[in-house]
Design a protein around this motif. Structure first.
Motif, PDB file in Angstrom:
ATOM      1  N   ILE A 143      68.993 -46.993  -7.053  1.00  0.00           N
ATOM      2  CA  ILE A 143      67.679 -46.824  -7.648  1.00  0.00           C
ATOM      3  C   ILE A 143      67.287 -48.155  -8.282  1.00  0.00           C
ATOM      4  O   ILE A 143      67.876 -48.567  -9.295  1.00  0.00           O
ATOM      5  N   LEU A 144      66.326 -48.847  -7.700  1.00  0.00           N
ATOM      6  CA  LEU A 144      65.909 -50.134  -8.242  1.00  0.00           C
ATOM      7  C   LEU A 144      65.080 -49.924  -9.505  1.00  0.00           C
ATOM      8  O   LEU A 144      64.242 -49.026  -9.578  1.00  0.00           O
ATOM      9  N   ALA A 145      65.304 -50.795 -10.487  1.00  0.00           N
ATOM     10  CA  ALA A 145      64.583 -50.674 -11.761  1.00  0.00           C
ATOM     11  C   ALA A 145      63.085 -50.774 -11.564  1.00  0.00           C
ATOM     12  O   ALA A 145      62.312 -50.123 -12.279  1.00  0.00           O
ATOM     13  N   PRO A 192      73.540 -43.439 -16.202  1.00  0.00           N
ATOM     14  CA  PRO A 192      72.574 -44.438 -16.664  1.00  0.00           C
ATOM     15  C   PRO A 192      71.533 -44.739 -15.586  1.00  0.00           C
ATOM     16  O   PRO A 192      71.794 -44.621 -14.393  1.00  0.00           O
ATOM     17  N   LEU A 193      70.357 -45.134 -16.031  1.00  0.00           N
ATOM     18  CA  LEU A 193      69.259 -45.482 -15.146  1.00  0.00           C
ATOM     19  C   LEU A 193      68.512 -46.646 -15.771  1.00  0.00           C
ATOM     20  O   LEU A 193      68.407 -46.734 -17.003  1.00  0.00           O
ATOM     21  N   LEU A 194      67.995 -47.556 -14.950  1.00  0.00           N
ATOM     22  CA  LEU A 194      67.227 -48.689 -15.444  1.00  0.00           C
ATOM     23  C   LEU A 194      65.779 -48.577 -14.983  1.00  0.00           C
ATOM     24  O   LEU A 194      65.504 -48.126 -13.866  1.00  0.00           O
ATOM     25  N   ALA A 195      64.856 -48.998 -15.849  1.00  0.00           N
ATOM     26  CA  ALA A 195      63.437 -49.058 -15.501  1.00  0.00           C
ATOM     27  C   ALA A 195      62.888 -50.404 -15.938  1.00  0.00           C
ATOM     28  O   ALA A 195      63.124 -50.826 -17.080  1.00  0.00           O
ATOM     29  N   ARG A 196      62.191 -51.098 -15.034  1.00  0.00           N
ATOM     30  CA  ARG A 196      61.524 -52.337 -15.428  1.00  0.00           C
ATOM     31  C   ARG A 196      60.053 -52.027 -15.692  1.00  0.00           C
ATOM     32  O   ARG A 196      59.348 -51.535 -14.807  1.00  0.00           O
ATOM     33  N   LEU A 197      59.632 -52.313 -16.903  1.00  0.00           N
ATOM     34  CA  LEU A 197      58.260 -52.046 -17.318  1.00  0.00           C
ATOM     35  C   LEU A 197      57.630 -53.324 -17.861  1.00  0.00           C
ATOM     36  O   LEU A 197      58.337 -54.257 -18.260  1.00  0.00           O
ATOM     37  N   LEU A 220      72.868 -57.583 -12.557  1.00  0.00           N
ATOM     38  CA  LEU A 220      72.073 -58.220 -11.518  1.00  0.00           C
ATOM     39  C   LEU A 220      70.674 -58.467 -12.058  1.00  0.00           C
ATOM     40  O   LEU A 220      70.123 -57.631 -12.781  1.00  0.00           O
ATOM     41  N   ALA A 221      70.099 -59.591 -11.721  1.00  0.00           N
ATOM     42  CA  ALA A 221      68.810 -59.972 -12.289  1.00  0.00           C
ATOM     43  C   ALA A 221      67.692 -59.802 -11.272  1.00  0.00           C
ATOM     44  O   ALA A 221      67.923 -59.584 -10.082  1.00  0.00           O
ATOM     45  N   GLY A 222      66.461 -59.922 -11.765  1.00  0.00           N
ATOM     46  CA  GLY A 222      65.290 -59.925 -10.897  1.00  0.00           C
ATOM     47  C   GLY A 222      65.135 -58.624 -10.135  1.00  0.00           C
ATOM     48  O   GLY A 222      65.414 -57.537 -10.636  1.00  0.00           O
ATOM     49  N   ASP A 223      64.706 -58.737  -8.870  1.00  0.00           N
ATOM     50  CA  ASP A 223      64.460 -57.553  -8.060  1.00  0.00           C
ATOM     51  C   ASP A 223      65.733 -56.796  -7.702  1.00  0.00           C
ATOM     52  O   ASP A 223      65.668 -55.667  -7.218  1.00  0.00           O
ATOM     53  N   ASP A 224      66.914 -57.410  -7.897  1.00  0.00           N
ATOM     54  CA  ASP A 224      68.179 -56.734  -7.598  1.00  0.00           C
ATOM     55  C   ASP A 224      68.599 -55.755  -8.687  1.00  0.00           C
ATOM     56  O   ASP A 224      69.488 -54.929  -8.470  1.00  0.00           O
ATOM     57  N   LEU A 264      63.298 -54.554 -19.670  1.00  0.00           N
ATOM     58  CA  LEU A 264      64.203 -53.683 -18.927  1.00  0.00           C
ATOM     59  C   LEU A 264      64.654 -52.581 -19.873  1.00  0.00           C
ATOM     60  O   LEU A 264      65.170 -52.857 -20.967  1.00  0.00           O
ATOM     61  N   VAL A 265      64.414 -51.337 -19.470  1.00  0.00           N
ATOM     62  CA  VAL A 265      64.734 -50.173 -20.308  1.00  0.00           C
ATOM     63  C   VAL A 265      65.926 -49.452 -19.690  1.00  0.00           C
ATOM     64  O   VAL A 265      65.891 -49.084 -18.507  1.00  0.00           O
ATOM     65  N   ARG A 266      66.985 -49.270 -20.490  1.00  0.00           N
ATOM     66  CA  ARG A 266      68.128 -48.487 -20.003  1.00  0.00           C
ATOM     67  C   ARG A 266      67.980 -47.066 -20.512  1.00  0.00           C
ATOM     68  O   ARG A 266      67.804 -46.831 -21.717  1.00  0.00           O
ATOM     69  N   LEU A 267      68.108 -46.125 -19.565  1.00  0.00           N
ATOM     70  CA  LEU A 267      67.951 -44.705 -19.862  1.00  0.00           C
ATOM     71  C   LEU A 267      69.277 -43.992 -19.640  1.00  0.00           C
ATOM     72  O   LEU A 267      70.177 -44.506 -18.980  1.00  0.00           O
TER      73      LEU A 267
END
Length: 369
Positions: A290-292, A337-342, A241-245, A328-331
């Motif tokens: 959990i939103l990125a 797994p968890l995503l973070a947008r930085l 999913l892209a953007g804010d999703d 986009l960082v995948r943790l």
């Protein structure tokens, strides 16, 4: 009592190999999906979601390919098999409930039995009524029902036929936010208790996270991504999913409730999250989104911060985003797994690289569950 279900020996996979060509649109996909649970078809308007359902239902005469449901061949061009719609044991639920206004709920459900296949019938109808909690509505006229009640009746009517496959085409799209929240728990119960596959069309990321076991992302009539929902949502290439999703689905269980602060602690394989307490008892399974954009990172353990959730994690991958300012960082938090947008600036300042150990910070008020 549960609705009529596929027996274990019949519960094979759902195989779809479909193509359709029109002047303004073409569809081409090859999918093998689980024989139970909810497969969500996700994508923007015009991506082909509803067209897939119509092909499976036999409502697109120009569709080519093969369709096999639990060992039953519904269509196969090579062998000349093509069952008409009325011979395909499926239930179809549309955006609008399309109930007969001159009948009460019982009359609408009995009408659905005309397509019931043995050994379905009254037993399947009674089970569908119980599953969807509409027994108290049986003698109420259709025009006296709320939008959520109407849709539950429409779903029960589809289940009363004893289908081998249930198709749901944006069943919540015509409902307001309150009614959507009313019906979602019933859809979750169907996912958990029915032994038949369901194809569920939506363009709502919230419905994806609440309902999907399997996720198929469509773009321009093609499969952009497909697989277990957690895997697709956290994929970077191609992104699910892209953007804010963009975000993560975490399967967790409530372990502690804090009545003083109206919070609940949920645990998963890799850590725990504090979330708003919704009254569910300890031991209850929950799905958390959990939103990125709500995940921040630190290279040292946090201290003296208002953020309730601090998780040790490892950086797995870093991917560029459409806007050049972002990454986009995948943790990986344990096995989850968890995503973070930085911003790229933050990634540079922290000198982040795959394999680095970091702390992921998530506000309790940002966890959706």
């Amino acid at each position: 009592m549960k609705p009529a279900t596929l027996s274990p020996q019949d519960a094979g996979s759902l195989q779809l190999r479909l193509s359709l060509a029109r002047a303004e649109f073409s569809l081409a996909l090859d999918l093998e999906l689980p024989g139970r649970g909810i497969t969500v078809l996700f994508g923007v308007s015009g991506s082909g979601k509803t067209t897939v359902l119509r092909c499976v239902a036999g409502l697109e005469p120009a569709a080519r390919g093969s369709i096999r449901v639990g060992g039953e061949l519904w269509q196969d061009d090579a062998s000349g098999v093509c069952r008409p719609t009325w011979q395909r044991p499926l239930g179809y639920v549309f955006q609008e409930a399309s109930l007969f206004e001159h009948l009460d709920v019982q009359g609408n459900l009995q009408y659905g039995l005309r397509r019931a296949r043995p050994p379905a019938g009254d037993e399947a109808l009674q089970a569908a009524v119980a599953l969807l909690g509409i027994g108290h509505l049986l003698h109420r006229r259709a025009d006296q029902l709320s939008g959520g009640e109407r849709q539950r009746v429409a779903i029960a009517r589809a289940l009363a036929t004893g289908p081998r496959l249930l198709l749901l085409d944006e069943p919540l799209a015509a409902l307001d936010a309150a009614r959507r929240q009313e019906i979602l728990p019933w859809l979750e119960r169907m996912r958990d208790e029915l032994s038949i596959p369901m194809l569920y069309v939506t363009h709502s990321a919230d419905e994806v996270v609440r309902l999907a076991d399997q996720l198929v992302v469509l773009r321009d009539g093609r499969v952009h991504a497909s697989g277990p929902a957690v895997s697709v949502l956290t994929a970077l290439d191609p992104p699910g999913l892209a953007g804010d999703d963009a975000g993560t689905l975490v399967h967790a269980r409530i372990t502690t409730r804090d009545p003083e602060w109206h919070l609940a602690q949920t645990s998963f394989e890799g850590g725990s999250f504090w979330v708003a307490d919704t009254g569910r008892p300890p031991g209850s399974a929950v799905r958390l989104r959990i939103l990125a954009r709500d995940v921040s990172l630190q290279t040292v353990e946090p201290a003296q911060t208002s953020v309730q959730n601090h998780l040790p994690a490892e950086v797995e991958a870093i991917a560029a985003q459409p806007h050049p300012s972002q990454c986009l960082v995948r943790l990986r938090c344990g096995q989850v797994p968890l995503l973070a947008r930085l911003t790229r600036k933050s990634v540079h300042a922290l000198a982040l690289q795959p394999g680095d150990r970091v702390w992921a910070l998530v506000k309790a008020v940002a966890v959706i569950g």
